[in-house]
Design an enzyme around this catalytic site. Structure first.
Site, PDB file in Angstrom:
ATOM      1  CG  ASN A  60      15.045  -2.386   1.864  1.00  0.00           C
ATOM      2  OD1 ASN A  60      15.344  -2.034   3.012  1.00  0.00           O
ATOM      3  ND2 ASN A  60      14.103  -1.799   1.157  1.00  0.00           N
ATOM      4  CG  HIS A 145       9.273   5.631  -7.670  1.00  0.00           C
ATOM      5  ND1 HIS A 145       9.087   4.606  -6.780  1.00  0.00           N
ATOM      6  CD2 HIS A 145      10.108   5.153  -8.615  1.00  0.00           C
ATOM      7  CE1 HIS A 145       9.797   3.560  -7.170  1.00  0.00           C
ATOM      8  NE2 HIS A 145      10.435   3.863  -8.273  1.00  0.00           N
ATOM      9  NE  ARG A 170       6.887   2.815  -9.187  1.00  0.00           N
ATOM     10  CZ  ARG A 170       7.091   2.010  -8.140  1.00  0.00           C
ATOM     11  NH1 ARG A 170       7.819   0.924  -8.271  1.00  0.00           N
ATOM     12  NH2 ARG A 170       6.597   2.292  -6.965  1.00  0.00           N
ATOM     13  CE1 TYR A 182       5.997  -1.619  -4.108  1.00  0.00           C
ATOM     14  CE2 TYR A 182       5.025  -0.903  -6.176  1.00  0.00           C
ATOM     15  CZ  TYR A 182       6.127  -1.089  -5.382  1.00  0.00           C
ATOM     16  OH  TYR A 182       7.366  -0.729  -5.838  1.00  0.00           O
ATOM     17  CG  ASP A 232       6.779  -2.364  -9.583  1.00  0.00           C
ATOM     18  OD1 ASP A 232       6.445  -3.551  -9.796  1.00  0.00           O
ATOM     19  OD2 ASP A 232       7.767  -2.043  -8.908  1.00  0.00           O
ATOM     20  CG  HIS A 234       6.077  -4.711  -5.710  1.00  0.00           C
ATOM     21  ND1 HIS A 234       6.313  -5.261  -4.473  1.00  0.00           N
ATOM     22  CD2 HIS A 234       7.178  -3.991  -6.013  1.00  0.00           C
ATOM     23  CE1 HIS A 234       7.505  -4.859  -4.058  1.00  0.00           C
ATOM     24  NE2 HIS A 234       8.056  -4.093  -4.962  1.00  0.00           N
ATOM     25  CD  GLU A 258       9.331  -2.672 -11.705  1.00  0.00           C
ATOM     26  OE1 GLU A 258       9.198  -1.469 -12.010  1.00  0.00           O
ATOM     27  OE2 GLU A 258       9.897  -3.043 -10.663  1.00  0.00           O
ATOM     28  CD  GLU A 284      11.908  -4.502  -7.893  1.00  0.00           C
ATOM     29  OE1 GLU A 284      11.845  -3.509  -8.637  1.00  0.00           O
ATOM     30  OE2 GLU A 284      11.335  -4.566  -6.796  1.00  0.00           O
ATOM     31  NE  ARG A 305      12.392  -3.111 -12.365  1.00  0.00           N
ATOM     32  CZ  ARG A 305      12.901  -1.961 -11.930  1.00  0.00           C
ATOM     33  NH1 ARG A 305      13.465  -1.120 -12.781  1.00  0.00           N
ATOM     34  NH2 ARG A 305      12.826  -1.643 -10.650  1.00  0.00           N
ATOM     35  CG  HIS A 334      15.691  -2.263  -8.146  1.00  0.00           C
ATOM     36  ND1 HIS A 334      15.961  -3.057  -7.056  1.00  0.00           N
ATOM     37  CD2 HIS A 334      14.656  -1.474  -7.789  1.00  0.00           C
ATOM     38  CE1 HIS A 334      15.118  -2.762  -6.082  1.00  0.00           C
ATOM     39  NE2 HIS A 334      14.312  -1.820  -6.498  1.00  0.00           N
ATOM     40  CG  ASP A 338      15.760  -0.643  -1.550  1.00  0.00           C
ATOM     41  OD1 ASP A 338      14.871   0.066  -2.042  1.00  0.00           O
ATOM     42  OD2 ASP A 338      16.013  -1.794  -1.946  1.00  0.00           O
ATOM     43  CD  GLU A 361      13.020   1.885  -9.460  1.00  0.00           C
ATOM     44  OE1 GLU A 361      13.726   0.860  -9.435  1.00  0.00           O
ATOM     45  OE2 GLU A 361      11.926   1.968  -8.894  1.00  0.00           O
ATOM     46  CD1 TRP A 424       4.110  -5.418   0.285  1.00  0.00           C
ATOM     47  CD2 TRP A 424       6.251  -5.456  -0.409  1.00  0.00           C
ATOM     48  NE1 TRP A 424       4.529  -4.129   0.171  1.00  0.00           N
ATOM     49  CE2 TRP A 424       5.833  -4.120  -0.253  1.00  0.00           C
ATOM     50  CE3 TRP A 424       7.535  -5.725  -0.836  1.00  0.00           C
ATOM     51  CZ2 TRP A 424       6.677  -3.040  -0.505  1.00  0.00           C
ATOM     52  CZ3 TRP A 424       8.388  -4.666  -1.094  1.00  0.00           C
ATOM     53  CH2 TRP A 424       7.968  -3.320  -0.921  1.00  0.00           C
TER      54      TRP A 424
HETATM   55  O1  EZ4 Z   1       9.925  -2.479  -3.671  1.00  0.00           O
HETATM   56  O2  EZ4 Z   1      13.353  -1.472  -3.694  1.00  0.00           O
HETATM   57  O3  EZ4 Z   1      10.650  -0.831  -8.687  1.00  0.00           O
HETATM   58  N1  EZ4 Z   1      10.915  -0.635  -7.562  1.00  0.00           N
HETATM   59  C1  EZ4 Z   1      10.524  -1.360  -6.534  1.00  0.00           C
HETATM   60  C2  EZ4 Z   1      11.100  -1.010  -5.192  1.00  0.00           C
HETATM   61  C3  EZ4 Z   1      11.169  -2.201  -4.250  1.00  0.00           C
HETATM   62  C4  EZ4 Z   1      12.156  -1.938  -3.142  1.00  0.00           C
HETATM   63  C5  EZ4 Z   1      12.405  -3.194  -2.317  1.00  0.00           C
HETATM   64  O4  EZ4 Z   1      13.459  -3.003  -1.435  1.00  0.00           O
HETATM   65  O5  EZ4 Z   1       9.764  -2.288  -6.705  1.00  0.00           O
HETATM   66  O6  EZ4 Z   1      10.382   0.042  -4.607  1.00  0.00           O
HETATM   67 CO    CO Z   2       9.768  -2.834  -8.796  1.00  0.00          CO
END
Ligand code: EZ4
Ligand code: CO
Length: 424
Positions: A60, A145, A170, A182, A232, A234, A258, A284, A305, A334, A338, A361, A424
């Protein structure tokens, strides 16, 4: 983009055994870039007997780097090779490049590996899970999600998933005073790579640490104790902040927390573990067993993951899963949008076989994506079920794919309120 051998695929010559080395010779390799709602890179390998295999090569926001790696550096090595030599091809691409690991390299290797497993399945007339060792379960537990701009909206979204039969969800929600947190999307479906240049988001750790436990307190109050809840982070927290959050979330019994802290430094997870019994998932963004060796050996995580497309394909992730099993670490691949349906199909076959399966997921792909990649997996009562089509069961409609040209998109970035770059 294509590479071919002068002789085109032809039907097997009389008297030659089914699946002979000559029939298995790779005579064509194509890199297909298409954007049916989002960008996907797919590798198509064709054998002399006309059997083809597909592998996902989507990274991605950096798609064309992998497309070039494949087209310019890998395809010339594939023409003329025996498609049946899956392990040798993996070793050739991994050792032979000299420059090992990294997301671009490992995604390119994964695409070749998955395409070769697909060919093997088609030639054997067997679905991929049978090649791996057969069925260990009826279906793969998946999580959806749910997100909302605030806690109430996120709770309603979780309720929506439960109505659809999901058993695991999630949950992410906006943080008061923080613009574009996020996991919260402007559109209906969460889709992170939204713009040609990265969107700027803001991050505020203290506000987030206040909000997240309140979200899960509300979700347990609204939806009870049965639903599996996941979250998550992130990669936003420091190890000690992650430890605090994991401890604060203990009463709500998450299925997992996560990416609580970045794991380039695998020792970071020792700090979280010292303070909490909340189950932890990470990986991931990993692409090799070496990215999680310490995490697994030291039993610092509960779920790994790293999935097929970014982890060197079935051949490498199978080794990773077997290693994880020694330490009772389970898989939790994961599976955001994407990762193309080709990865989802291959992952579901893996999930159907792997003894130490945890969860998968799953986000719905758009209708356009599903039309370009016809597939035979299906969702029933919170689990995804693979079909019995030989190979991984996912196809590519190339004529339709050609109608969706590549459209540059990058992932967002995050900054603190004072402008400092953040994860991010
Ligand atoms: O941000 O796949 O757990 N899932 C994630 C995703 C990632 C994207 C990044 O390309 O964290 O949403
Ligand atoms: Co994630």
């Amino acid at each position: 983009m294509t590479g071919t051998r002068s002789s085109a695929p032809s039907s097997p010559s009389a008297g030659e055994p089914q699946g002979s080395a000559r029939e298995r010779e790779i005579v064509e390799a194509r890199v297909v870039v298409t954007s049916p709602g989002r960008n996907f890179v797919t590798l198509k390998l064709v054998t002399r007997s006309g059997v083809y295999g597909l592998g996902d090569a989507t990274l991605n926001g950096r798609e064309l780097a992998v497309a070039s790696y494949l087209q310019d550096h890998v395809v010339p090595n594939l023409i003329g090779r025996d498609a049946g030599r899956i392990e040798d091809t993996w070793q050739f691409l991994h050792r032979g490049a000299y420059w090992r690991r990294g997301p671009v390299t490992m995604t390119a290797i994964a695409a070749v590996d998955v395409a070769l497993w697909d060919i093997l399945g088609k030639m054997a007339g067997l679905p991929l899970y049978r090649l791996l060792g057969g069925r260990s379960r009826e279906g793969a537990l998946v999580y959806g999600h749910a997100n909302g701009r605030d806690i109430g909206e996120a709770s309603d979204a979780v309720g929506g998933f439960l109505e659809q039969g999901f058993l695991a969800v999630r949950a992410q929600c906006g943080v008061p005073g923080v613009k574009k947190a996020y996991g919260i999307s402007s559109g209906k479906a969460y889709e992170p790579a939204e713009s040609e240049l990265p969107a700027e988001t803001v991050w505020n750790t203290p506000r987030y640490l206040e909000t997240a436990p309140k979200l899960f307190e509300r979700l347990r109050a609204d939806h009870g104790s049965q639903v599996e809840l996941l979250h998550d982070v992130h990669h936003r927290l420091s190890p000690i902040e992650a430890a605090r959050l994991a401890r604060d979330l203990e009463p709500y019994r998450l299925f997992w927390l996560e990416d609580a802290t970045p794991a380039e430094n695998q020792q970071a997870f020792e700090l979280i573990r010292q303070h909490s019994v909340t189950a932890l998932a990470v990986g991931e963004v990993f692409n090799s067993i070496w990215d999680c060796k310490h995490l697994i050996e030291r039993q610092l995580i509960d779920y790994i993951r790293t999935t097929i497309v970014h982890g060197g394909g079935i051949s490498h992730v199978r080794r990773l899963a077997d290693f994880a099993a020694l330490y009772q670490v389970r898989t939790g691949f994961h599976g955001a949008t994407d990762l193309s349906p080709v990865t989802m199909g291959a992952a579901l076959h893996f999930d159907t076989w792997v003894p130490n399966f945890g969860i998968q997921e799953y986000m719905f792909h758009s209708e356009e994506t599903d039309a370009v990649f016809p597939h035979d997996y299906a969702l029933r009562e919170g689990r995804l079920h693979v079909g019995d089509t030989p190979g991984h069961g996912v196809d590519l409609d190339e004529a339709l794919a050609a109608k969706y040209p590549y459209a540059p998109k990058q992932l967002p970035v995050a900054r603190l309120e004072d402008g400092s770059m953040w994860d991010w």
